[in-house]
Motif scaffolding. Structure first.
Motif, PDB file in Angstrom:
ATOM      1  N   GLN A 256       0.820  -1.215   0.000  1.00 40.07           N
ATOM      2  CA  GLN A 256       0.000   0.000   0.000  1.00 40.07           C
ATOM      3  C   GLN A 256       0.857   1.269   0.000  1.00 40.07           C
ATOM      4  N   THR A 257       1.682   1.394  -1.023  1.00 41.72           N
ATOM      5  CA  THR A 257       2.578   2.539  -1.128  1.00 41.72           C
ATOM      6  C   THR A 257       2.252   3.351  -2.380  1.00 41.72           C
ATOM      7  N   ASP A 258       2.030   4.637  -2.185  1.00 44.67           N
ATOM      8  CA  ASP A 258       1.576   5.514  -3.273  1.00 44.67           C
ATOM      9  C   ASP A 258       2.529   5.594  -4.470  1.00 44.67           C
TER      10      ASP A 258
ATOM     11  N   ASN B 270      -0.113  -1.378  -8.690  1.00 39.93           N
ATOM     12  CA  ASN B 270      -0.950  -0.847  -7.617  1.00 39.93           C
ATOM     13  C   ASN B 270      -0.858  -1.764  -6.404  1.00 39.93           C
TER      14      ASN B 270
ATOM     15  N   LEU C 137      -6.620   4.411  -6.637  1.00 38.41           N
ATOM     16  CA  LEU C 137      -6.233   3.396  -5.660  1.00 38.41           C
ATOM     17  C   LEU C 137      -6.980   2.085  -5.863  1.00 38.41           C
TER      18      LEU C 137
ATOM     19  N   ILE D  89      -3.516  11.624  -6.493  1.00 36.59           N
ATOM     20  CA  ILE D  89      -4.050  10.268  -6.578  1.00 36.59           C
ATOM     21  C   ILE D  89      -5.473  10.288  -6.031  1.00 36.59           C
TER      22      ILE D  89
ATOM     23  N   TYR E 172      -0.818  10.389 -14.533  1.00 38.58           N
ATOM     24  CA  TYR E 172      -0.616  11.042 -13.237  1.00 38.58           C
ATOM     25  C   TYR E 172      -0.362  12.534 -13.429  1.00 38.58           C
TER      26      TYR E 172
ATOM     27  N   TYR F 141      -1.937  -1.384  -3.583  1.00 37.39           N
ATOM     28  CA  TYR F 141      -3.156  -1.441  -2.779  1.00 37.39           C
ATOM     29  C   TYR F 141      -4.031  -2.608  -3.252  1.00 37.39           C
TER      30      TYR F 141
END
Length: 337
Positions: free
Chosen positions: A245-247, A274, A267, A262, A258, A276
């Motif tokens: 879960q790291t942007d 991704n 997400l 975000i 991008y 997430y």
């Protein structure tokens, strides 16, 4: 009688000899002064010495550029110092403050102009390609990174993260692949060292996985003191089977889409990067990690943190529980206490 004539002749020649000697001394002194005079330039100028160029032609070229006068004197300078004629072809630079003497010495020793390009840590291959394309006097192709991989037996076609960020020096018209080969070698050496000294409790299975984690660490924090804590969060999560879960991985997977933010939709989007949505690691690194990030990835801090959130000043709050993390998110992201 003969003796008298000889004496008178010698007496008349002595002043003439003295004049010749004084004239020669004066001319030699003039040549010395000539080569020590500064060139008439106030900015760096290129000097390309092509094959077949003689020192006299070089001097004439400088005079045509209005950088010196009296280039004819070089013919006599060479007679005094024959080594001046031994010049080497190449691309040189004339620098404000240069004298004819310093320029001649440079081309005689083959001290060609040196350029530099900086491959910045935390940047992607695409960003590096843009920087390389703008580099002065560097021959750049469209697939140089992969060509270097192929030359080293890597047929993956995945260059991301495999090149070391550093400032590299080169000469005019060098091929960028010579620079990238040095970068590749440095990364392989650093990665090998980091993997060899890795923590025995590391939840990674290969040097390439270490490279992936290091690239994420590089993107997550610019604070040297936080790297091993960020590494610990990722290592602890992997050991527990939690998603990273790291942007930064989400951003990398978005590519050109991008635009600086975000969204929740981003997400939830299922991409290979991704974290997430996917378990474990993304398929490749997302940037070029520094040596510090490589060694942080190999040796996480001995802490039980599972979360971190930005303070919006470049630093982060680290938490071991979701409750503590949510409190930090409210304080620093949602601005609620």
């Amino acid at each position: 009688m003969i003796k008298t004539i000889t004496t008178r002749l010698l007496a008349s020649l002595i002043p003439l000899f003295a004049v010749v000697c004084l004239s020669g001394y004066w001319f030699v002194n003039e040549l010395i002064v000539f080569q020590k005079q500064a060139l008439q330039l106030d900015q760096v100028e290129p000097l390309n010495v092509e094959p077949g160029t003689s020192i006299i032609k070089l001097a004439q070229h400088l005079e045509q550029q209005a950088l010196i006068t009296d280039s004819w004197k070089v013919k006599y300078l060479v007679k005094l110092e024959p080594k001046l004629a031994q010049i080497k072809t190449g691309y040189y630079q004339l620098i404000p403050g240069d004298t004819l003497e310093s320029v001649f010495k440079r081309v005689r020793l083959g001290q060609e102009a040196v350029f530099s390009v900086t491959l910045i840590e935390g940047k992607s291959i695409k960003e590096w390609q843009q920087a390389l394309a703008k580099s002065e006097r560097l021959i750049v192709g469209h697939d140089d990174f992969n060509q270097v991989l192929l030359a080293n037996g890597d047929t993956s076609g995945l260059p991301e993260g495999k090149f070391y960020p550093e400032t590299f020096h080169y000469h005019a018209d060098d091929n960028v692949q010579t620079v990238l080969q040095r970068s590749f070698d440095m990364m392989q050496m650093s990665l090998k060292q980091a993997w060899a000294g890795r923590d025995k409790d590391l939840a990674l299975n290969s040097p390439y996985e270490l490279l992936i984690i290091a690239s994420i660490i590089e993107k997550e924090t610019g604070k040297p003191e936080e790297r091993d804590w960020v590494s610990a969060v990722f290592n602890n999560r992997l050991k527990k089977g939690m998603r990273l879960q790291t942007d930064p991985t989400v951003i990398y997977g978005m590519g050109e889409r991008y635009k600086g933010n975000i969204t929740r939709k981003d997400l939830r989007e299922a991409t290979a990067f991704n974290t997430y949505k996917i378990d474990g690691l993304p398929p490749t690194p997302i940037a070029a990690p520094s040596r510090a990030s490589l060694f942080a990835a190999a040796n996480p801090a001995k802490v039980n943190y599972l979360y971190f959130v930005s303070r919006n000043d470049g630093s982060h709050v680290f938490s071991a529980t979701l409750k503590a993390h949510n409190k930090a998110v409210n304080e620093f992201q949602r601005k609620r206490k």
